[in-house]
Design a protein around this motif. Structure first.
Motif, PDB file in Angstrom:
ATOM      1  N   ASN A   1       0.861  -1.181   0.000  1.00  0.00           N
ATOM      2  CA  ASN A   1       0.000   0.000   0.000  1.00  0.00           C
ATOM      3  C   ASN A   1       0.905   1.241   0.000  1.00  0.00           C
ATOM      4  OD1 ASN A   1      -1.732   2.121   0.632  1.00  0.00           O
ATOM      5  ND2 ASN A   1      -1.886   1.512   2.807  1.00  0.00           N
ATOM      6  N   ALA A   2       1.261   1.682  -1.204  1.00  0.00           N
ATOM      7  CA  ALA A   2       2.228   2.776  -1.327  1.00  0.00           C
ATOM      8  C   ALA A   2       1.656   3.895  -2.189  1.00  0.00           C
ATOM      9  CB  ALA A   2       3.522   2.250  -1.957  1.00  0.00           C
ATOM     10  N   ARG A   3       2.222   5.085  -2.015  1.00  0.00           N
ATOM     11  CA  ARG A   3       1.881   6.229  -2.882  1.00  0.00           C
ATOM     12  C   ARG A   3       3.191   6.789  -3.426  1.00  0.00           C
ATOM     13  NH1 ARG A   3      -2.798   9.043  -0.436  1.00  0.00           N
ATOM     14  NH2 ARG A   3      -2.516  10.656  -2.060  1.00  0.00           N
ATOM     15  N   ILE A   4       3.119   7.337  -4.627  1.00  0.00           N
ATOM     16  CA  ILE A   4       4.286   8.044  -5.179  1.00  0.00           C
ATOM     17  C   ILE A   4       3.791   9.346  -5.800  1.00  0.00           C
ATOM     18  CG2 ILE A   4       4.249   6.465  -7.212  1.00  0.00           C
ATOM     19  CD1 ILE A   4       7.294   7.168  -7.525  1.00  0.00           C
ATOM     20  N   ILE A   5       4.373  10.459  -5.330  1.00  0.00           N
ATOM     21  CA  ILE A   5       3.919  11.774  -5.814  1.00  0.00           C
ATOM     22  C   ILE A   5       5.071  12.499  -6.496  1.00  0.00           C
ATOM     23  CG2 ILE A   5       2.163  12.025  -4.005  1.00  0.00           C
ATOM     24  CD1 ILE A   5       4.154  14.057  -2.683  1.00  0.00           C
ATOM     25  N   ASP A   6       4.716  13.392  -7.399  1.00  0.00           N
ATOM     26  CA  ASP A   6       5.737  14.237  -8.031  1.00  0.00           C
ATOM     27  C   ASP A   6       5.123  15.589  -8.356  1.00  0.00           C
ATOM     28  OD1 ASP A   6       7.638  15.434  -9.999  1.00  0.00           O
ATOM     29  OD2 ASP A   6       8.642  13.521  -9.716  1.00  0.00           O
ATOM     30  N   LYS A   7       5.874  16.640  -8.127  1.00  0.00           N
ATOM     31  CA  LYS A   7       5.327  17.980  -8.370  1.00  0.00           C
ATOM     32  C   LYS A   7       5.240  18.309  -9.855  1.00  0.00           C
ATOM     33  CE  LYS A   7       9.725  20.356  -7.693  1.00  0.00           C
ATOM     34  NZ  LYS A   7      10.510  21.272  -6.919  1.00  0.00           N
ATOM     35  N   ARG A   8       6.017  17.607 -10.687  1.00  0.00           N
ATOM     36  CA  ARG A   8       5.893  17.837 -12.136  1.00  0.00           C
ATOM     37  C   ARG A   8       4.534  17.332 -12.605  1.00  0.00           C
ATOM     38  NH1 ARG A   8      10.891  17.463 -15.508  1.00  0.00           N
ATOM     39  NH2 ARG A   8       9.356  16.865 -17.052  1.00  0.00           N
TER      40      ARG A   8
ATOM     41  N   ARG B   1       3.090  -0.868 -13.754  1.00  0.00           N
ATOM     42  CA  ARG B   1       1.670  -1.116 -14.086  1.00  0.00           C
ATOM     43  C   ARG B   1       1.386  -2.586 -14.336  1.00  0.00           C
ATOM     44  NH1 ARG B   1       1.256   4.147 -17.694  1.00  0.00           N
ATOM     45  NH2 ARG B   1       1.385   5.573 -15.946  1.00  0.00           N
ATOM     46  N   GLU B   2       2.392  -3.313 -14.813  1.00  0.00           N
ATOM     47  CA  GLU B   2       2.197  -4.758 -15.035  1.00  0.00           C
ATOM     48  C   GLU B   2       1.902  -5.483 -13.735  1.00  0.00           C
ATOM     49  OE1 GLU B   2       5.453  -7.025 -16.851  1.00  0.00           O
ATOM     50  OE2 GLU B   2       5.358  -5.512 -18.437  1.00  0.00           O
ATOM     51  N   HIS B   3       2.441  -4.956 -12.644  1.00  0.00           N
ATOM     52  CA  HIS B   3       2.365  -5.705 -11.395  1.00  0.00           C
ATOM     53  C   HIS B   3       1.402  -5.132 -10.367  1.00  0.00           C
ATOM     54  CE1 HIS B   3       5.589  -8.254 -12.728  1.00  0.00           C
ATOM     55  NE2 HIS B   3       6.270  -7.185 -13.066  1.00  0.00           N
ATOM     56  N   SER B   4       0.891  -3.932 -10.599  1.00  0.00           N
ATOM     57  CA  SER B   4      -0.033  -3.363  -9.598  1.00  0.00           C
ATOM     58  C   SER B   4      -0.764  -2.179 -10.224  1.00  0.00           C
ATOM     59  CB  SER B   4       0.739  -2.866  -8.375  1.00  0.00           C
ATOM     60  OG  SER B   4       1.347  -1.631  -8.670  1.00  0.00           O
ATOM     61  N   ASP B   5      -1.658  -1.574  -9.448  1.00  0.00           N
ATOM     62  CA  ASP B   5      -2.297  -0.368  -9.976  1.00  0.00           C
ATOM     63  C   ASP B   5      -1.683   0.903  -9.376  1.00  0.00           C
ATOM     64  OD1 ASP B   5      -3.264  -0.622  -7.494  1.00  0.00           O
ATOM     65  OD2 ASP B   5      -5.375  -0.894  -8.052  1.00  0.00           O
ATOM     66  N   LEU B   6      -0.478   0.767  -8.835  1.00  0.00           N
ATOM     67  CA  LEU B   6       0.236   1.953  -8.324  1.00  0.00           C
ATOM     68  C   LEU B   6       0.549   2.885  -9.493  1.00  0.00           C
ATOM     69  CD1 LEU B   6       1.788   3.357  -5.971  1.00  0.00           C
ATOM     70  CD2 LEU B   6       3.772   1.981  -6.607  1.00  0.00           C
ATOM     71  N   ASP B   7       0.226   4.160  -9.320  1.00  0.00           N
ATOM     72  CA  ASP B   7       0.478   5.118 -10.396  1.00  0.00           C
ATOM     73  C   ASP B   7       1.068   6.391  -9.792  1.00  0.00           C
ATOM     74  OD1 ASP B   7       0.584   6.058 -12.904  1.00  0.00           O
ATOM     75  OD2 ASP B   7      -1.573   6.231 -13.220  1.00  0.00           O
ATOM     76  N   VAL B   8       1.860   7.086 -10.563  1.00  0.00           N
ATOM     77  CA  VAL B   8       2.444   8.332 -10.055  1.00  0.00           C
ATOM     78  C   VAL B   8       1.346   9.389  -9.981  1.00  0.00           C
ATOM     79  CG1 VAL B   8       4.147  10.139 -10.443  1.00  0.00           C
ATOM     80  CG2 VAL B   8       4.654   7.774 -11.124  1.00  0.00           C
ATOM     81  N   GLU B   9       1.245  10.052  -8.823  1.00  0.00           N
ATOM     82  CA  GLU B   9       0.300  11.173  -8.692  1.00  0.00           C
ATOM     83  C   GLU B   9       1.088  12.430  -9.040  1.00  0.00           C
ATOM     84  OE1 GLU B   9      -1.718  10.832  -4.817  1.00  0.00           O
ATOM     85  OE2 GLU B   9      -1.085   8.742  -4.921  1.00  0.00           O
ATOM     86  N   ARG B  10       0.768  12.982 -10.196  1.00  0.00           N
ATOM     87  CA  ARG B  10       1.556  14.114 -10.697  1.00  0.00           C
ATOM     88  C   ARG B  10       0.905  15.436 -10.330  1.00  0.00           C
ATOM     89  NH1 ARG B  10       5.654  12.042 -13.400  1.00  0.00           N
ATOM     90  NH2 ARG B  10       5.355  10.042 -14.436  1.00  0.00           N
ATOM     91  N   GLY B  11       1.735  16.494 -10.314  1.00  0.00           N
ATOM     92  CA  GLY B  11       1.240  17.807  -9.935  1.00  0.00           C
ATOM     93  C   GLY B  11       0.881  17.835  -8.452  1.00  0.00           C
ATOM     94  N   VAL B  12       1.576  17.019  -7.663  1.00  0.00           N
ATOM     95  CA  VAL B  12       1.327  16.976  -6.205  1.00  0.00           C
ATOM     96  C   VAL B  12       2.659  17.242  -5.506  1.00  0.00           C
ATOM     97  CG1 VAL B  12       0.560  15.542  -4.279  1.00  0.00           C
ATOM     98  CG2 VAL B  12      -0.532  15.282  -6.514  1.00  0.00           C
ATOM     99  N   ILE B  13       2.668  18.254  -4.665  1.00  0.00           N
ATOM    100  CA  ILE B  13       3.929  18.655  -4.010  1.00  0.00           C
ATOM    101  C   ILE B  13       3.850  18.395  -2.510  1.00  0.00           C
ATOM    102  CG2 ILE B  13       3.233  21.096  -3.652  1.00  0.00           C
ATOM    103  CD1 ILE B  13       6.132  21.854  -4.345  1.00  0.00           C
TER     104      ILE B  13
END
Ligand code: FAD
Length: 656
Positions: free
Chosen positions: A33-40, A125-137
């Motif tokens: 159960n992970a999140r990944i964010i990026d401000k770009r 994406r092949e292994h999970s539905d984890l996706d980068v949340e972009r525009g999040v700082i």
């Protein structure tokens, strides 16, 4: 007062550059159960880093997408050095062979960072539905150290903000030069990512409670600053232009990796995919020791072109097409630490920055993310003991220090344009190149002894497996499958699927005594011998992924025709009622005529006696953790007991 939503994540990754994506790969593989964010608001598409070292490619093979790099990238086989000749005309003075075919199946390759990110994203994406949340700082960070001893606690609180369209337009050093990204510059699988994508959020602000945080947020790391972790080092005095163009030139090595030292300066030439070539060009020297950033508005592609023409003269040089350029001042810096309480970690440029001309920043960053990612994910899964997390800093930080040390020696070679130094420079370069390639290419990583790396007291202890050195990688070899005769590199066979792997080097199975040893090993492994040391069923499963965190792979040294698949104990080639026998578990180190890389030298490369074999434990990241003889199962179990969490029940079915 702004409204805020609240949520929990086991792992939060800040930054979706190369290091953050590698860490996220493991979250996907272990189903965390992970999140990944990026401000770009979009991924990188053009330019940026482009040099891939062979070790990184080995990791990509273990992740399953090396073939994509091979299809798209441009390989480098040698580095050419050009200097002014007797009449002042540039001559090719030397070349350094950079292709170490005896070390790795892969050659150093150049391909832009955007494509690398594409491949890792696809794999996630092949292994999970984890996706980068972009525009999040990420905007604020609190860490409650008192909670850190409880593995189930959430000691980290990060407030993140969803940025507006304009705020999330990239403002990093590379993009201020105004590079336009056009659809026709991209391959179709990147088109969908061109439009900024963002998860719909109820509020602009979210407070995330996390068990672990991995800060992969680049050279100006926000996470590092929140933790008040100081950095040592400074900017260097040299300002470089970097430009990706289709060259129009009669310089003969314009499509070969080259260093050109002329009276007018030094250029680094790096051939790239799709006819592009990258050039590193010195454009300005600041006052020595200055720490201020320079005024980049004074540097233009025109100015870079003029500098290149002066350096290449009397060869002609021009370009009509350029798809990316930037200008930067090299900073050589290292953070004083890369973790806070083994709950918060820094990886990649957040820990170390240096000259990109060594082509190591992205490679080191990805390897940092790879190292910390599996450890954090497997700890969260409950399978790895939390104390093993200490090995992230003990394994990676010394490498960051070595990297900076090398950079301090290496980069002046590119910076000083004095022609009278050209000869010395060329020979120095060859010398330094020879010394540092082992490190740079990743053949040697020097992971020290720890719970994860069981080093020998003295060399004689592991004489039966001389080149299987705990803390190093398994030297790649091509093997032949016992059941179908197909061949595969060990980098692929030892897939980075999240499990530890027991490598049974079964030796010569034609010998009846050796066969008995393997049968005894098989009985011990599946617990039939009455001993309680079978590693299978002993440790906690990786929930939702594997019932056992340990896989087994056997490589024997006999000719395949003289042994049969069914000669091996069943525990080494288990049966699944639906999928049948595990034919991909038994391999043979024998030369075969249809594949010259499969030359029957794996045992020799590994320094293992072809008759007697050995036992090796390979970590999920493909580094060797433990080495022993076929009878050393008790020691092997001690090693695993030191790092893996045991199941509470004594009797558990064996599932491989
Ligand atoms: P980054 O790639 O910098 O990623 C950090 C991410 O964090 C960014 O996407 C950023 O938007 C995000 N972020 C930052 N702060 C926040 C925040 N508060 N909240 C949310 N997100 C945040 N390396 C090589 O190995 N080979 C090369 O050939 C090479 N060439 C290079 C050429 C150039 C011109 C440059 C500039 C660099 C080059 N490098 C090269 C270096 C390489 O680009 C970096 O080392 C690598 O990108 C570092 O990866 P990273 O994931 O650690 O950081």
């Amino acid at each position: 007062k702004e409204e805020s939503t609240h949520s929990q994540a086991d792992v939060l990754i800040i930054g979706a550059g190369p290091s953050g994506l590698m860490a996220a790969y493991w979250m996907a593989r272990y189903g965390i159960n992970a999140r990944i964010i990026d401000k770009r608001n979009t991924k990188v598409f053009l330019g940026h880093a482009d040099g891939l070292r062979a070790r990184t490619l080995e990791l990509f093979d273990s992740m399953g997408f090396q073939h994509r790099v091979l299809q798209e990238g441009s390989t480098s086989t040698e580095a050419n050095i050009w200097v002014p000749g007797p009449q002042g005309k540039l001559i090719r003075q030397a070349f350094i062979n950079v292709a170490r075919v005896d070390e790795s199946p892969f050659l150093n390759t150049c391909l832009n960072q955007g494509r690398i990110e594409r491949f890792i994203l696809d794999s996630i994406r092949e292994h999970s539905d984890l996706d980068v949340e972009r525009g999040v700082i990420a905007e604020s960070l609190e860490y409650d150290e008192e909670l850190s001893n409880d593995p189930n606690s959430y000691p980290i609180t990060v407030k993140v903000r969803v940025l507006g369209e304009d705020d999330s337009k990239v403002k990093d050093g590379c993009e201020t030069t105004g590079n336009e990204v056009n659809r026709e510059d991209l391959l179709p699988d990147d088109w969908a990512d061109l439009a900024p994508r963002r998860k719909p959020q109820k509020t602009q602000i979210e407070t995330i409670k996390a068990k672990y945080l991995i800060g992969c947020d680049g050279a100006h790391s926000w996470t590092r600053k929140q933790l008040n972790i100081p950095v040592e080092g400074s900017n260097t005095d040299h300002i470089w232009g970097v430009i990706d163009v289709i060259p129009l030139s009669d310089f003969p090595d314009v499509r070969r990796l080259s260093i050109v030292n002329s009276a007018a300066g030094t250029i680094l030439v790096i051939p790239r995919e799709r006819g592009l070539v990258r050039f590193y060009v010195p454009v300005q020297t600041c006052e020595a020791g200055t720490t201020d950033r320079f005024d980049r508005s004074t540097i233009t592609p025109e100015l870079i072109r003029e500098r290149m023409q002066a350096i290449f003269a009397p060869f002609t040089f021009d370009f009509k097409e350029s798809n990316w350029w930037t200008v930067y001042q090299v900073g050589q810096r290292i953070a004083s630490q890369s973790t806070k309480g083994n709950r918060i970690f820094l990886a990649g440029d957040a820990v170390h920055t240096h000259s990109p001309k060594m082509g190591l920043g992205m490679n080191m960053s990805m390897q940092d993310g790879f190292n910390v990612g599996w450890k954090v994910a497997l700890t969260v899964a409950g399978t790895l003991k939390p104390e093993v997390l200490e090995t992230y800093a003990s394994e990676r930080h010394p490498l960051a220090e070595m990297l900076l040390e090398l950079d301090r020696h290496w980069s002046p070679m590119f910076n000083d344009p004095k022609p009278e130094m050209a000869d010395t420079k060329a020979s120095d370069m060859a010398l330094i190149a020879g010394k540092f390639e082992d490190f740079a290419d990743g053949w040697k990583v020097f992971y020290p002894a720890s719970s994860l790396v069981r080093r020998a007291e003295d060399d004689a202890e592991f004489a039966f497996a001389r080149h299987m050195i705990p803390g190093e990688r398994v030297r790649p070899a091509k093997l032949r499958n016992q059941a179908d005769g197909g061949t595969v590199w060990t980098t692929r066979a030892l897939e980075s699927d999240g499990r530890f792997r027991i490598l049974v080097l079964a030796g010569d199975m034609r010998d009846s005594m050796q066969k008995q040893r393997i049968e005894a090993l098989g009985q011990a492994l599946d617990g039939q011998s009455g001993s309680s040391i079978s590693p299978f069923g002993r440790y906690l499963e990786i929930a939702g992924r594997f019932q056992c965190p340990i896989d087994v792979l056997t490589v024997h040294s006999s000719p395949w025709k003289d042994v049969e698949f069914f000669d091996f104990p069943e525990v080494l080639r288990p049966f699944d009622p639906v999928k049948g026998w595990a034919y991909d578990k038994i391999w043979c180190d024998e030369a075969c005529i249809f594949d010259r890389y499969c030359d029957g030298t794996a045992y020799e490369k590994w320094g293992v006696d072809r008759a007697r074999g050995a036992l090796v434990v390979v970590r999920p990241d493909q580094y060797i953790g433990w080495v022993g003889e076929l009878e050393d199962l008790e020691e092997l179990t001690q090693y695993l007991d030191g790092i893996l969490v045991k199941r509470s029940t004594d009797k558990v079915d064996l599932v491989l």
